[in-house]
Design a protein around this motif. Sequence first.
Motif, short mmCIF file in Angstrom:
data_model
loop_
_atom_site.label_atom_id
_atom_site.label_comp_id
_atom_site.label_asym_id
_atom_site.label_seq_id
_atom_site.Cartn_x
_atom_site.Cartn_y
_atom_site.Cartn_z
N LEU A 22 4.24 4.05 0.94
CA LEU A 22 3.96 4.84 2.09
C LEU A 22 3.06 5.83 2.03
O LEU A 22 3.59 7.10 1.71
CB LEU A 22 5.33 5.24 3.01
N GLN A 23 1.58 5.65 2.31
CA GLN A 23 0.78 6.70 2.04
C GLN A 23 -0.07 6.70 3.22
O GLN A 23 -0.57 5.73 3.79
CB GLN A 23 0.19 6.34 0.80
N PHE A 24 -0.58 7.72 4.00
CA PHE A 24 -1.18 7.86 4.80
C PHE A 24 -2.74 8.08 4.76
O PHE A 24 -3.48 8.14 5.71
CB PHE A 24 -0.59 9.00 5.81
N GLU A 25 -2.95 8.64 3.39
CA GLU A 25 -4.35 8.69 3.04
C GLU A 25 -5.04 7.47 2.46
O GLU A 25 -4.72 7.28 1.29
CB GLU A 25 -4.49 10.24 2.15
N PRO A 26 -5.81 7.03 2.81
CA PRO A 26 -6.57 5.64 2.42
C PRO A 26 -7.04 5.73 0.96
O PRO A 26 -6.91 5.06 0.21
CB PRO A 26 -7.54 5.25 3.39
N ALA A 27 -7.77 7.05 0.77
CA ALA A 27 -8.56 7.00 -0.65
C ALA A 27 -7.39 7.34 -1.59
O ALA A 27 -7.69 6.58 -2.55
CB ALA A 27 -9.48 8.33 -0.64
N LEU A 28 -6.24 8.10 -1.25
CA LEU A 28 -5.29 8.17 -2.36
C LEU A 28 -4.48 6.82 -2.74
O LEU A 28 -4.13 6.71 -3.61
CB LEU A 28 -4.26 9.40 -2.16
N ALA A 29 -4.21 6.13 -1.36
CA ALA A 29 -3.46 5.08 -1.66
C ALA A 29 -4.46 3.89 -2.38
O ALA A 29 -3.62 3.02 -3.18
CB ALA A 29 -3.24 4.33 -0.20
N ARG A 30 -5.56 3.66 -2.30
CA ARG A 30 -6.16 2.78 -3.00
C ARG A 30 -6.44 3.11 -4.39
O ARG A 30 -6.38 2.41 -5.53
CB ARG A 30 -8.00 2.65 -2.25
N ARG A 31 -6.47 4.43 -4.76
CA ARG A 31 -6.46 5.04 -6.29
C ARG A 31 -5.22 4.77 -6.92
O ARG A 31 -5.03 4.07 -8.08
CB ARG A 31 -6.79 6.42 -5.97
N LEU A 32 -4.13 4.92 -6.11
CA LEU A 32 -2.76 4.56 -6.73
C LEU A 32 -2.62 3.03 -6.73
O LEU A 32 -2.05 2.68 -7.95
CB LEU A 32 -1.47 4.89 -5.71
N THR A 33 -3.05 2.49 -5.76
CA THR A 33 -2.88 0.77 -5.99
C THR A 33 -3.85 0.23 -6.97
O THR A 33 -3.23 -0.45 -7.86
CB THR A 33 -3.36 0.40 -4.79
N HIS A 34 -4.73 0.82 -7.19
CA HIS A 34 -5.75 0.37 -8.38
C HIS A 34 -5.15 0.55 -9.93
O HIS A 34 -5.11 -0.38 -10.63
CB HIS A 34 -7.11 1.05 -8.27
N ARG A 35 -4.69 1.81 -9.96
CA ARG A 35 -3.92 2.10 -11.05
C ARG A 35 -2.56 1.42 -11.62
O ARG A 35 -2.43 0.80 -12.48
CB ARG A 35 -3.67 3.75 -11.22
N ASP A 64 5.28 9.15 1.07
CA ASP A 64 4.69 10.47 1.52
C ASP A 64 5.32 11.08 2.72
O ASP A 64 5.12 10.26 3.88
CB ASP A 64 3.19 10.24 1.64
N ILE A 65 5.60 12.31 2.76
CA ILE A 65 6.41 12.50 3.78
C ILE A 65 5.27 13.73 4.62
O ILE A 65 6.00 14.22 5.69
CB ILE A 65 7.78 13.37 3.53
N GLU A 66 4.18 14.14 4.17
CA GLU A 66 3.46 15.13 4.53
C GLU A 66 2.98 14.85 6.17
O GLU A 66 3.10 15.90 6.95
CB GLU A 66 2.20 15.38 3.72
N ASN A 67 2.81 13.81 6.40
CA ASN A 67 2.09 13.61 8.08
C ASN A 67 3.37 12.96 8.94
O ASN A 67 3.13 12.65 10.09
CB ASN A 67 1.03 12.60 8.02
N ALA A 68 4.45 12.70 8.25
CA ALA A 68 5.61 12.05 9.27
C ALA A 68 7.04 12.40 8.48
O ALA A 68 7.64 11.73 8.41
CB ALA A 68 5.54 10.68 9.26
N THR A 69 7.34 13.62 8.19
CA THR A 69 8.32 14.12 7.68
C THR A 69 9.71 13.74 8.42
O THR A 69 10.67 13.05 7.58
CB THR A 69 8.49 15.91 7.58
N ALA A 70 9.83 13.80 9.71
CA ALA A 70 11.10 13.37 10.33
C ALA A 70 11.35 11.93 10.27
O ALA A 70 12.62 11.27 9.96
CB ALA A 70 11.12 14.08 11.91
N PRO A 71 10.42 11.17 10.52
CA PRO A 71 10.53 9.77 10.62
C PRO A 71 11.04 9.20 9.20
O PRO A 71 11.67 8.12 9.05
CB PRO A 71 9.32 9.20 11.13
#
Length: 230
Positions: A22-35, A64-71
């Motif tokens: 669960l990642q709200f930042e596309p660039a980070l998500a793509r980097r993680l997915t690739h690795r 990732d809780i940074e942009n949706a901590t409570a949910p």
Amino acid sequence: AAWVYCAVSPPFTGPAMQLLLLQFEPALARRLTHRLMSARHGVQWCTHVDQARPLRAFDLALLDIENATAPVMDMLSAWRSGGMTQPVAMVSAREQSRSRAKALLLGADVGLIKPLDVDDVLGWIDSASVRDHPRRQALIDRLRAALDAHRAQSGGAPAVLTALEWAVLLCLAQREGRIYSRAEIEGHLREHGILSAASNSIEVIVSRLRKKVGTELISTHRGIGYRLEI
């Protein structure tokens, strides 16, 4: 707002894990997915909490809780109260120390801090995989020994299983507590040259297994898949 969903599931090769990301930042998500894919792991990438909430067919979750901590906290709490046991890592900004502490109280296994080091994620996955390895491997070894002898028991009485039934049982035993989807089971059977176009459906095979070795052995999770109850 629209959300993007990407599911990648490479063939099972041994230690590979299926990760819910669960990642709200596309660039980070793509980097993680690739690795992660390079390390032979599978990834289900969600960009919205409501998309991740009903998922169960994964070995670990990186949230990732940074942009949706409570949910995200509410989702974790519901998962744990509902009996979900898969390891969970929470990702947050350094200043969200209270949120990380709360996540650990709710059942998260570890808190990771941004900027996220992909090697730390890979290390956590490896450690989580090793943690439940002995019990899972012992079960698989017993099943394989039984497979070699074509022998099983139900209530103390012998139960004769077909090669297809044994293969489904072994697939479900790969990960303790893991729910396997129909597509994953079929993929496992095809990799071993067992499933053909003329083969019975997975539902029929599971039904036969339950009749032979006990209805409580395999649980059905509607819309998700099947789990071996051990």
